[in-house]
Each structure stands twice: as structure tokens, then as C-alpha cells.
Design a protein around this motif. Structure first.
Motif: not given
Ligand code: FES
Length: 79
Positions: A6, A11, A47
């Protein structure tokens, strides 16, 4: 085998770039360029568990520090 990292903003802040670089290095070091494909993907919607990395449909949560262990424990045995 395809490893997707990601590269969404959350990230990214947690070090996805270092993870990509580390994985590129490990793939090269082990001469796996024709077996392992690295890909980037924008936010995977997870996330809080970033940095998110998927491998054959399984999701992993990595940091730059755990990338080598992930490669040795989860990538190499699957090849
Ligand atoms: S930015 Fe990686 S899951 Fe959202």
C-alpha cells in the motif's frame, strides 16, 4: 508471486517507501526477479493496520523493521 504494498498516504507516512525498497533489495539479493513481482496500490482501506501488504490474497501488516522477517518467514516458504 505478487506482493502488493500500500502506497496510500497513511501507509506512506508509516514507511511504505522503505518497505518497497527493502523488498526490492531482498528480491535482488535472492535472485528472485522472475518469481516475485512487486506492485504498489493506493489505500487498501485498512489504514490503522498499515503498512498494508498483500501476498496471494493474504494481508500483512508491516513496518520497515519487520520487512526482512516477513520476507524470510512468509515469502520464501511460499515460493
Ligand atoms: S493508506 Fe494504506 S491502507 Fe490506507
Amino acid at each position: 508471486m505478487k506482493i502488493t504494498i500500500c502506497i496510500g498516504s497513511s501507509c506512506h507516512l508509516k514507511g511504505s517507501r522503505q518497505i518497497v525498497e527493502e523488498l526490492q533489495r531482498l528480491v535482488k539479493e535472492n535472485q528472485l526477479e522472475d518469481k516475485v513481482e512487486l506492485a504498489g496500490q493506493f489505500c487498501m482501506g485498512n489504514c490503522q493496520n498499515g503498512v498494508c501488504v498483500t501476498l496471494d490474497g493474504d494481508t500483512f501488516s508491516l513496518t520497515p523493521e519487520t520487512t526482512r522477517a516477513f520476507f524470510e518467514k512468509d515469502v520464501l516458504p511460499r515460493l
